[in-house]
Design a protein around this motif. Structure first.
Motif, PDB file in Angstrom:
ATOM      1  N   LEU A  70      -6.439 104.415  27.285  1.00 18.12           N
ATOM      2  CA  LEU A  70      -7.778 104.341  27.876  1.00 18.12           C
ATOM      3  C   LEU A  70      -8.060 102.997  28.537  1.00 18.12           C
ATOM      4  O   LEU A  70      -9.206 102.736  28.918  1.00 18.12           O
ATOM      5  N   SER A  71      -7.057 102.158  28.671  1.00 22.47           N
ATOM      6  CA  SER A  71      -7.260 100.859  29.304  1.00 22.47           C
ATOM      7  C   SER A  71      -7.484 101.049  30.810  1.00 22.47           C
ATOM      8  O   SER A  71      -6.989 102.014  31.408  1.00 22.47           O
ATOM      9  N   PRO A  72      -8.222 100.140  31.435  1.00 27.07           N
ATOM     10  CA  PRO A  72      -8.540 100.274  32.865  1.00 27.07           C
ATOM     11  C   PRO A  72      -7.334 100.269  33.792  1.00 27.07           C
ATOM     12  O   PRO A  72      -7.457 100.675  34.955  1.00 27.07           O
ATOM     13  N   CYS A  73      -6.184  99.803  33.309  1.00 26.04           N
ATOM     14  CA  CYS A  73      -5.009  99.770  34.184  1.00 26.04           C
ATOM     15  C   CYS A  73      -4.066 100.946  33.921  1.00 26.04           C
ATOM     16  O   CYS A  73      -2.994 101.018  34.523  1.00 26.04           O
ATOM     17  N   ILE A  74      -4.424 101.867  33.023  1.00 24.75           N
ATOM     18  CA  ILE A  74      -3.592 103.027  32.746  1.00 24.75           C
ATOM     19  C   ILE A  74      -4.330 104.314  33.100  1.00 24.75           C
ATOM     20  O   ILE A  74      -3.870 105.101  33.934  1.00 24.75           O
ATOM     21  N   PHE A  75      -5.480 104.549  32.472  1.00 19.58           N
ATOM     22  CA  PHE A  75      -6.169 105.828  32.620  1.00 19.58           C
ATOM     23  C   PHE A  75      -6.491 106.191  34.069  1.00 19.58           C
ATOM     24  O   PHE A  75      -6.218 107.324  34.494  1.00 19.58           O
ATOM     25  N   PRO A  76      -7.067 105.278  34.874  1.00 23.31           N
ATOM     26  CA  PRO A  76      -7.375 105.661  36.262  1.00 23.31           C
ATOM     27  C   PRO A  76      -6.143 105.991  37.092  1.00 23.31           C
ATOM     28  O   PRO A  76      -6.253 106.648  38.132  1.00 23.31           O
ATOM     29  N   LEU A  77      -4.970 105.516  36.646  1.00 24.15           N
ATOM     30  CA  LEU A  77      -3.738 105.731  37.411  1.00 24.15           C
ATOM     31  C   LEU A  77      -2.966 106.971  36.974  1.00 24.15           C
ATOM     32  O   LEU A  77      -1.883 107.236  37.494  1.00 24.15           O
ATOM     33  N   VAL A  78      -3.511 107.734  36.029  1.00 25.41           N
ATOM     34  CA  VAL A  78      -2.820 108.931  35.543  1.00 25.41           C
ATOM     35  C   VAL A  78      -2.477 109.891  36.687  1.00 25.41           C
ATOM     36  O   VAL A  78      -1.341 110.385  36.755  1.00 25.41           O
ATOM     37  N   PRO A  79      -3.406 110.204  37.614  1.00 23.88           N
ATOM     38  CA  PRO A  79      -3.027 111.088  38.728  1.00 23.88           C
ATOM     39  C   PRO A  79      -1.852 110.549  39.540  1.00 23.88           C
ATOM     40  O   PRO A  79      -0.971 111.318  39.956  1.00 23.88           O
ATOM     41  N   ALA A  80      -1.825 109.232  39.762  1.00 27.31           N
ATOM     42  CA  ALA A  80      -0.728 108.644  40.531  1.00 27.31           C
ATOM     43  C   ALA A  80       0.592 108.768  39.769  1.00 27.31           C
ATOM     44  O   ALA A  80       1.639 109.058  40.364  1.00 27.31           O
ATOM     45  N   TYR A  81       0.535 108.545  38.434  1.00 26.34           N
ATOM     46  CA  TYR A  81       1.741 108.712  37.626  1.00 26.34           C
ATOM     47  C   TYR A  81       2.238 110.153  37.682  1.00 26.34           C
ATOM     48  O   TYR A  81       3.443 110.403  37.822  1.00 26.34           O
ATOM     49  N   LEU A  82       1.332 111.103  37.585  1.00 28.14           N
ATOM     50  CA  LEU A  82       1.721 112.514  37.599  1.00 28.14           C
ATOM     51  C   LEU A  82       2.328 112.900  38.945  1.00 28.14           C
ATOM     52  O   LEU A  82       3.309 113.665  38.997  1.00 28.14           O
ATOM     53  N   LEU A 109      10.667 102.301  32.856  1.00 28.48           N
ATOM     54  CA  LEU A 109      10.165 101.183  33.665  1.00 28.48           C
ATOM     55  C   LEU A 109       8.716 100.870  33.320  1.00 28.48           C
ATOM     56  O   LEU A 109       8.302  99.707  33.325  1.00 28.48           O
ATOM     57  N   PHE A 110       7.944 101.900  33.019  1.00 35.70           N
ATOM     58  CA  PHE A 110       6.565 101.684  32.580  1.00 35.70           C
ATOM     59  C   PHE A 110       6.552 100.889  31.278  1.00 35.70           C
ATOM     60  O   PHE A 110       5.736  99.980  31.094  1.00 35.70           O
ATOM     61  N   GLY A 111       7.452 101.236  30.354  1.00 38.53           N
ATOM     62  CA  GLY A 111       7.520 100.548  29.073  1.00 38.53           C
ATOM     63  C   GLY A 111       7.922  99.093  29.206  1.00 38.53           C
ATOM     64  O   GLY A 111       7.488  98.245  28.421  1.00 38.53           O
ATOM     65  N   THR A 112       8.757  98.790  30.196  1.00 42.34           N
ATOM     66  CA  THR A 112       9.181  97.401  30.391  1.00 42.34           C
ATOM     67  C   THR A 112       8.131  96.593  31.131  1.00 42.34           C
ATOM     68  O   THR A 112       8.200  95.367  31.147  1.00 42.34           O
ATOM     69  N   GLY A 113       7.171  97.258  31.764  1.00 39.90           N
ATOM     70  CA  GLY A 113       6.088  96.564  32.452  1.00 39.90           C
ATOM     71  C   GLY A 113       5.213  95.835  31.445  1.00 39.90           C
ATOM     72  O   GLY A 113       5.022  96.288  30.325  1.00 39.90           O
ATOM     73  N   TRP A 114       4.691  94.707  31.877  1.00 37.57           N
ATOM     74  CA  TRP A 114       3.840  93.890  30.985  1.00 37.57           C
ATOM     75  C   TRP A 114       2.503  93.704  31.683  1.00 37.57           C
ATOM     76  O   TRP A 114       2.200  92.666  32.225  1.00 37.57           O
ATOM     77  N   SER A 115       1.685  94.757  31.663  1.00 30.88           N
ATOM     78  CA  SER A 115       0.422  94.710  32.393  1.00 30.88           C
ATOM     79  C   SER A 115      -0.644  94.018  31.559  1.00 30.88           C
ATOM     80  O   SER A 115      -0.555  93.970  30.339  1.00 30.88           O
ATOM     81  N   PRO A 116      -1.680  93.479  32.187  1.00 29.85           N
ATOM     82  CA  PRO A 116      -2.725  92.747  31.468  1.00 29.85           C
ATOM     83  C   PRO A 116      -3.428  93.581  30.404  1.00 29.85           C
ATOM     84  O   PRO A 116      -3.886  93.045  29.409  1.00 29.85           O
ATOM     85  N   CYS A 117      -3.526  94.903  30.628  1.00 31.28           N
ATOM     86  CA  CYS A 117      -4.272  95.738  29.678  1.00 31.28           C
ATOM     87  C   CYS A 117      -3.436  96.117  28.463  1.00 31.28           C
ATOM     88  O   CYS A 117      -3.760  95.785  27.342  1.00 31.28           O
ATOM     89  N   ILE A 118      -2.341  96.802  28.694  1.00 33.32           N
ATOM     90  CA  ILE A 118      -1.554  97.324  27.581  1.00 33.32           C
ATOM     91  C   ILE A 118      -0.822  96.206  26.846  1.00 33.32           C
ATOM     92  O   ILE A 118      -0.526  96.322  25.656  1.00 33.32           O
ATOM     93  N   ASN A 142     -13.924 107.043  33.837  1.00 34.48           N
ATOM     94  CA  ASN A 142     -13.602 105.675  34.265  1.00 34.48           C
ATOM     95  C   ASN A 142     -14.716 104.680  33.982  1.00 34.48           C
ATOM     96  O   ASN A 142     -14.463 103.520  33.651  1.00 34.48           O
ATOM     97  N   LYS A 143     -15.980 105.122  34.098  1.00 35.16           N
ATOM     98  CA  LYS A 143     -17.097 104.193  33.927  1.00 35.16           C
ATOM     99  C   LYS A 143     -17.210 103.681  32.494  1.00 35.16           C
ATOM    100  O   LYS A 143     -17.842 102.649  32.239  1.00 35.16           O
ATOM    101  N   TRP A 144     -16.598 104.404  31.540  1.00 33.34           N
ATOM    102  CA  TRP A 144     -16.674 104.001  30.138  1.00 33.34           C
ATOM    103  C   TRP A 144     -15.533 103.073  29.728  1.00 33.34           C
ATOM    104  O   TRP A 144     -15.552 102.507  28.636  1.00 33.34           O
ATOM    105  N   LEU A 145     -14.540 102.919  30.578  1.00 34.54           N
ATOM    106  CA  LEU A 145     -13.346 102.160  30.206  1.00 34.54           C
ATOM    107  C   LEU A 145     -13.623 100.688  29.895  1.00 34.54           C
ATOM    108  O   LEU A 145     -13.082 100.153  28.915  1.00 34.54           O
ATOM    109  N   PRO A 146     -14.441  99.976  30.681  1.00 30.21           N
ATOM    110  CA  PRO A 146     -14.728  98.567  30.320  1.00 30.21           C
ATOM    111  C   PRO A 146     -15.380  98.429  28.955  1.00 30.21           C
ATOM    112  O   PRO A 146     -15.070  97.487  28.204  1.00 30.21           O
ATOM    113  N   THR A 147     -16.276  99.361  28.608  1.00 32.70           N
ATOM    114  CA  THR A 147     -16.925  99.311  27.295  1.00 32.70           C
ATOM    115  C   THR A 147     -15.915  99.555  26.188  1.00 32.70           C
ATOM    116  O   THR A 147     -15.941  98.878  25.147  1.00 32.70           O
ATOM    117  N   ILE A 148     -15.015 100.518  26.409  1.00 32.12           N
ATOM    118  CA  ILE A 148     -13.965 100.805  25.420  1.00 32.12           C
ATOM    119  C   ILE A 148     -13.077  99.584  25.224  1.00 32.12           C
ATOM    120  O   ILE A 148     -12.696  99.242  24.099  1.00 32.12           O
TER     121      ILE A 148
END
Length: 238
Positions: free
Chosen positions: A18-30, A135-144, A197-203
């Protein structure tokens, strides 16, 4: 302590999803996983195909997370004689990560993104979906990265290597199951994804508060005491 840590790892996986750098990108990943595109508010692939490629993606990042868990636990075992010191240092680091997620502090190094520069082309093969997950697992994004690092610190302070590895496996389940559910249920109606998406910063801020509390408990040595008490109420005896 193990029972509570395992459930903590599971919920950490959900928070990572549910982090802002993962959830909004789910369609792109799919779209990348299925080799298709997003049109008419849906992924242009049938659900069975999306399911199989999502499984490959989950296998990929689970593999790298297990490797990280194995290495962090191995290092922790080398310094098992200083377990209290390790827990205190881990508590400080986790609390700092929590403050970063809450937006109270901003350490540029923690916000930098490190990942492999390899970008696989769109492909419908199952092997390619595993590669994308790896490759996703090796990524070191600010959120995850902040949440994952906290779980790695907990794994490093676990009593056995198997416990630490299992903790990262459960973390992967927490990250993978909601990804699988969203890919099957909402891939044909992406508006439902966008509404959340609007709830992600609060989460994210709420997760930061939990991490600060966890860090304080580890530093003061109260985490084991509280975990032992809560373990009596943990369902399924996991």
């Amino acid at each position: 302590m193990m029972e509570v840590s395992i459930w903590l790892a599971f919920f950490a996986g959900i928070i990572s999803f549910l982090s802002p750098c993962i959830f909004p990108l789910v369609p792109a990943y799919l779209a990348q996983l299925t080799g298709t595109s997003v049109a008419n508010n849906q992924i242009q692939a049938d659900r069975r195909f999306i399911f199989s490629r999502s499984i490959g993606f989950i296998i990929g990042f689970t593999t790298i997370f297990l490797m990280l868990g194995l290495s962090s636990t191995f290092i922790g075992q080398l310094y098992s004689g200083n377990r209290q010191l390790i827990e205190q240092l881990g508590g400080i680091i986790i609390a700092v990560f929590g403050l970063q997620m809450m937006g109270i502090i901003s350490i540029r190094m923690l916000m930098s993104e490190k990942r492999l520069n390899v970008k696989p082309k769109k492909s419908k093969s199952f092997a390619n979906s595993i590669l994308i997950g790896f490759l996703f697992g090796t990524g070191w994004s600010p959120c995850i990265g902040l949440v994952l690092s906290s779980i790695l610190l907990l794994a490093g302070s676990s009593e056995t290597m198997m416990t630490g590895v299992f903790m990262l496996f459960v973390y992967s389940i927490g990250l993978g199951v909601p990804f699988l559910l969203v890919s099957l249920i909402w891939s044909k109606s992406l508006d439902k994804v966008r509404r959340i998406n609007k709830w992600l910063p609060t989460i994210q801020k709420g997760s930061g508060v939990i991490m600060v509390i966890l860090g304080i408990l580890l530093f003061t040595g109260q985490y084991s005491t509280i975990s032992a008490y809560l373990a009596r109420f943990v369902p399924f005896g996991i």
